[in-house]
Design an enzyme around this catalytic site. Structure first.
Site, PDB file in Angstrom:
ATOM      1  N   LYS A  36       0.827  -1.201   0.000  1.00  0.00           N
ATOM      2  CA  LYS A  36       0.000   0.000   0.000  1.00  0.00           C
ATOM      3  C   LYS A  36       0.868   1.261   0.000  1.00  0.00           C
ATOM      4  O   LYS A  36       0.611   2.226   0.707  1.00  0.00           O
ATOM      5  CB  LYS A  36      -0.928   0.005   1.215  1.00  0.00           C
ATOM      6  CG  LYS A  36      -1.875  -1.190   1.229  1.00  0.00           C
ATOM      7  CD  LYS A  36      -2.855  -1.119   2.372  1.00  0.00           C
ATOM      8  CE  LYS A  36      -3.769  -2.310   2.449  1.00  0.00           C
ATOM      9  NZ  LYS A  36      -4.422  -2.675   1.220  1.00  0.00           N
ATOM     10  N   CYS A  37       1.899   1.244  -0.831  1.00  0.00           N
ATOM     11  CA  CYS A  37       2.877   2.324  -0.883  1.00  0.00           C
ATOM     12  C   CYS A  37       2.830   2.982  -2.253  1.00  0.00           C
ATOM     13  O   CYS A  37       2.453   2.351  -3.243  1.00  0.00           O
ATOM     14  CB  CYS A  37       4.267   1.712  -0.626  1.00  0.00           C
ATOM     15  SG  CYS A  37       5.652   2.851  -0.787  1.00  0.00           S
ATOM     16  N   GLY A  38       3.232   4.238  -2.323  1.00  0.00           N
ATOM     17  CA  GLY A  38       3.318   4.907  -3.614  1.00  0.00           C
ATOM     18  C   GLY A  38       4.294   4.228  -4.567  1.00  0.00           C
ATOM     19  O   GLY A  38       4.189   4.380  -5.784  1.00  0.00           O
ATOM     20  N   THR A  40       4.633   0.896  -4.682  1.00  0.00           N
ATOM     21  CA  THR A  40       4.167  -0.480  -4.924  1.00  0.00           C
ATOM     22  C   THR A  40       4.159  -0.858  -6.400  1.00  0.00           C
ATOM     23  O   THR A  40       4.481  -2.006  -6.732  1.00  0.00           O
ATOM     24  CB  THR A  40       2.782  -0.695  -4.274  1.00  0.00           C
ATOM     25  OG1 THR A  40       2.903  -0.447  -2.868  1.00  0.00           O
ATOM     26  CG2 THR A  40       2.275  -2.110  -4.492  1.00  0.00           C
TER      27      THR A  40
END
Length: 165
Positions: A36-38, A40
């Site tokens: 759930k990361c930018g 990803t």
């Protein structure tokens, strides 16, 4: 005291143990990941590198980590499903680990000792920090989160060919 990267044993996402010695004579790209990361979407680039070079001696080892903004909150099963469904990853996934602090995965302490970050810092700053390891198990370079997998392609090709970078 651990002498070599190949002395470590890590836990795969399915709970089975894996000796790092199983990866000797391979070029390794070791990455702390999050769902759930930018960053990803880098899973896509990692998978492309793996498909392009796995038959030439590249292994990509992904270690999910929830230490940065709580961006990997799921269970191992949820992480595996996320990667399978969204990115069709075929490279090995490992158990969720800490990469910094008292509970850090010992392999990550070793990697950080061998390849320091900006201004000599040992700590990992964010998800998708990458460590490139040559066929002899030497940690040769660390890349920050903003370095896209494709930007590492030339370095991987050089190491596969037995050249130094």
């Amino acid at each position: 005291m651990t002498e070599s990267l190949y002395d470590f044993e890590v836990e795969k996402i399915d709970g089975n143990k894996q000796s790092m010695a199983d990866f000797s004579n391979k070029v390794l790209l070791i990455v702390n990941t999050a769902s759930k990361c930018g960053f990803t979407p880098q899973y896509e680039g990692l998978e492309q590198l793996y498909r392009d070079y796995r038959d030439k001696g590249l292994e990509i080892l992904a270690f999910p980590c929830n230490q940065f903004g709580g961006q990997e909150p799921g269970s191992e099963e949820q992480i595996q499903q996320f990667c399978d469904l969204n990115y069709q990853t075929s490279f090995p996934l490992f158990k969720k680990v800490d990469v910094n602090g008292d509970q850090a995965e010992p392999l990550y302490n070793y990697l950080k000792d061998k390849a320091r970050g900006v201004l000599g810092s040992k700590s990992i700053k964010w998800n998708f920090t990458k460590f490139l390891v040559d066929k002899q198990g030497n940690v040769v370079r660390r890349y920050g989160s903003t370095t896209k997998p494709d930007e590492i392609r030339q370095d991987i090709e050089a190491l596969i060919a037995g050249e130094s970078i």
